[in-house]
Design a protein around this motif. Sequence first.
Motif, mmCIF file in Angstrom:
data_model
loop_
_atom_site.group_PDB
_atom_site.id
_atom_site.type_symbol
_atom_site.label_atom_id
_atom_site.label_comp_id
_atom_site.label_asym_id
_atom_site.label_seq_id
_atom_site.Cartn_x
_atom_site.Cartn_y
_atom_site.Cartn_z
ATOM 1 N N THR B 92 0.780 -1.072 0.063
ATOM 2 C CA THR B 92 -0.110 0.065 -0.054
ATOM 3 C C THR B 92 0.849 1.205 -0.045
ATOM 4 O OG1 THR B 92 -0.101 -0.133 2.302
ATOM 5 C CG2 THR B 92 -1.911 -0.882 0.993
ATOM 6 N N SER B 99 -7.205 5.501 -7.396
ATOM 7 C CA SER B 99 -7.402 4.044 -7.446
ATOM 8 C C SER B 99 -8.720 3.552 -7.396
ATOM 9 C CB SER B 99 -6.595 3.421 -6.164
ATOM 10 O OG SER B 99 -7.150 3.872 -5.092
ATOM 11 N N ARG B 100 -9.714 4.236 -6.579
ATOM 12 C CA ARG B 100 -11.076 3.849 -6.337
ATOM 13 C C ARG B 100 -11.718 3.665 -7.699
ATOM 14 N NH1 ARG B 100 -14.419 6.002 -1.948
ATOM 15 N NH2 ARG B 100 -13.734 5.093 -0.203
ATOM 16 N N TRP B 103 -10.132 1.101 -10.127
ATOM 17 C CA TRP B 103 -10.119 -0.436 -9.848
ATOM 18 C C TRP B 103 -11.436 -0.930 -10.031
ATOM 19 C CZ3 TRP B 103 -6.049 -3.036 -9.765
ATOM 20 C CH2 TRP B 103 -4.897 -2.759 -8.967
ATOM 21 N N SER B 104 -12.315 -0.088 -9.868
ATOM 22 C CA SER B 104 -13.757 -0.449 -10.228
ATOM 23 C C SER B 104 -14.078 -0.535 -11.382
ATOM 24 C CB SER B 104 -14.710 0.371 -9.385
ATOM 25 O OG SER B 104 -14.467 1.604 -9.229
ATOM 26 N N LEU B 106 -11.866 -1.158 -13.677
ATOM 27 C CA LEU B 106 -10.805 -2.388 -14.250
ATOM 28 C C LEU B 106 -11.565 -3.634 -14.013
ATOM 29 C CD1 LEU B 106 -8.407 -3.546 -15.356
ATOM 30 C CD2 LEU B 106 -7.560 -3.550 -13.150
ATOM 31 N N GLY B 107 -12.405 -3.606 -12.750
ATOM 32 C CA GLY B 107 -13.263 -4.964 -12.229
ATOM 33 C C GLY B 107 -14.221 -5.132 -13.300
#
Lengths: 493, 293
Positions: B92, B99-100, B103-104, B106-107
């Motif tokens: 980390t 990132s939030r 990342w979502s 990308l998910g």
Amino acid sequence: MSGDTGQKQSRIARALVRKPLRKADQRLGFAGMGREALGKVFPDHWSFMLGEIALYCFIILVATGIFLAMFFDPSSSDTTYIGSDPALHGQEVSSAFASTVSLSWDVRGGLLMRQVHHWAANIFICAIVLHLCRIFFTGMFRKPRELNWTIGVTLLVLAIFNSFAGYSLPDDLLSGTGLHIFYSVFEAVPIVGPWLTYFVFGAGFPGPHIIPRLYALHIFLVPALLAALIGAHMLVLIRQKHSHFAGPGRSDANVVGSRMWPAYALRSLSLLCAVGAVCFFMGGFAQINPIWTWGEFKSYSIISPSVADWYIAWIEGGLRLMPPLEIHFWGMTVPNQFWPSILLPGLTFGLLYAWPWIDRRLTGDRGTHHVAAAPTSSPRRFVVGVVVITFFSVLLVASGEEAIVMWTGVPVGTIRVTLRVVALALPFVTGFIAWRVARGRLPAMGVVEEEMEESTTRELHESPIWLSAKARKQQVEPAGGAEEIEAEQVAEP
Amino acid sequence: MSRRADEERPPMGIVVCFGLASLAAAGFATTYVLGLGNVWYGGTFGGALMFLAIGLGLWSKRIDSASPEFVEQRDLGPTPEPQFEKFMGALTSQPVPRSRVLWSMLGFAGGTLGLAALFPLRSLFPQMGVNPQRSLESRVYKRGQAIVTEDGTGVKPDDLEYGGVLTVFPEGFNITEAAGATLLVRIDPADLHLPANRTNWTVDGVVAYSKLCTHAGCPVGLYSDESRQLLCPCHHSIFDAADGGKPVEGPASHPLPMLPLATDENGFLIARGGFDRPVGAAWWGWPDGREKP
Ligand code: FES
């Protein structure tokens, strides 16, 4: 070979062993790791070799399987068999069947490979099941081995599936009949049954697709999964190190036994050869699955008796013993074959997967364990194991009803009714005996249980084993000290 | 140490084993070249492996007896807290920008791709328009469809003796498909006791049933004329051929589908309609045969 051997021998050893290793080490620098690997300790108990037997069967299966795949034609389209089986010569049969017959009769050594492959598959699953029983009864699925237990159960499921798939490939009458049952089993999956069945078979039974599909799974997907999971199983094992049975100087903090090199390597190599010897003797002397006797699969023919391979026979036994029960409700039907062929395997493997956590509930034992428990140390676990094994044994017997009919002359109906009663009653009997045995030995086991509790509390008090390793070393038998010295000797050139 | 003595005089047993292993291996090669057959191949190759196994086993025994039991410490366990924190730190400490959201996203993209990749599985189904449920429900025969043997010839009632059985199919049906398999049984009409609404489903004592067991689909291959019972060899269900194919014993829970018979103008057997229920095993959406004759 600690240094003082003859001059000549050591010169040869230098040229053959030391030099190439040294050169390789200059490039890869593996000596440190290698030393650790060679020194890995394996417990000296035969029951630790069951998993190895399975591993060696897998190797034999891959080797013989590659040979077979070079001659087998996974197609249900018609062809004319031309070859040395007189009864079939010139007949129109499916390509899968024809190529299996020719690789048996017309390819030199083909029959041996095929029979070795089939025997090895039977032994493979047998070894996995026995290995699983050992782990179960000694409680070695407990923390920290839950993950490896789960991988192991998956390996069992895949092994059974792949054996069934391979068994079905030759498109002979016996396996085709099995496949038809398999089709009906798929139909019985709640609600989505018909869709699932058509998804798997691509058509009504049998259709032209099932053999190529099973072939792809049998030779690519499932073996790849098996190999990957066997690798994972062993990596976890190496990381966690073997468990071992209780004994002087043995604790949760160490492993006592033979070293990988040379003693264990030789023993294990010997085991590999022994497993190979058994498979090849069986393949040479004991006929298995003579498909030319069964004939080609025709969906309107059948041979009697129709008996399955043992690893699937418990489902067959269940199908046979199930009373004629068909439930109708809300316009739906619960088909009879649902209970023994969907629910029973589902429960069996579900319970197996969940067992480490169920056991935790039953025994209240959440501690870390590396010393194998005595089978009776937990009466509940012991009883569950004995009850399950009894029930499945009766199912296996039921799958061979024909043999009982032949020996006793009693009509099959009587045998079935008897076996139904036995299947339900015998587990109670053996379970009760198991309970008495475990309880009867409890006074002696009490010590073990106390120790167990102690180690649990020790862990709760945050005195984990890696911190007290030094302290523990002193408890270990003097053998440990001697071992250290010798290890140094081996390491120094 | 006794090892030196060993090296001067090698243990005979092991030497002999390895020698025999080589002999057996050579034997395998020889029998293979000569084409002597399976028993020889398996015996020689298995023999070579067996002698190797014995030799190696004996050898490993000698090593064992010479050494003490080894002990290896097990340094497994949760990493000490500070070290674990360092690991988490590595995960980390270097911030990933935005990132939030990223990342979502990308998910989401990964999930969509994963789902899309499942679509080719549709190709495993039969082509469009096939409804499995409806295919399984098929009653196989059409009204008036001729009944033929494996090689396509018609059947007359007198082709069967009393007590005889014959496997037949709907005319024009692909006989590799299981669903068409039909069993004709000829029973002395005096012995027949069919349900009242089916007494006209037979011709001269010939009755027709689906050959697929209603338990799990195996062909019901055995007939006993004495008891007029059909037996399925798979799980030994027994059906009464004289009584509308009722299950008498075993796991099968409903009658064999029955086919109403008639004859055409030339005396050949034809179907007066389809089977009275779907053939083969039941499934959850199985229509109860008792309601639709
Ligand atoms: S398939 Fe006939 S009894 Fe099971």
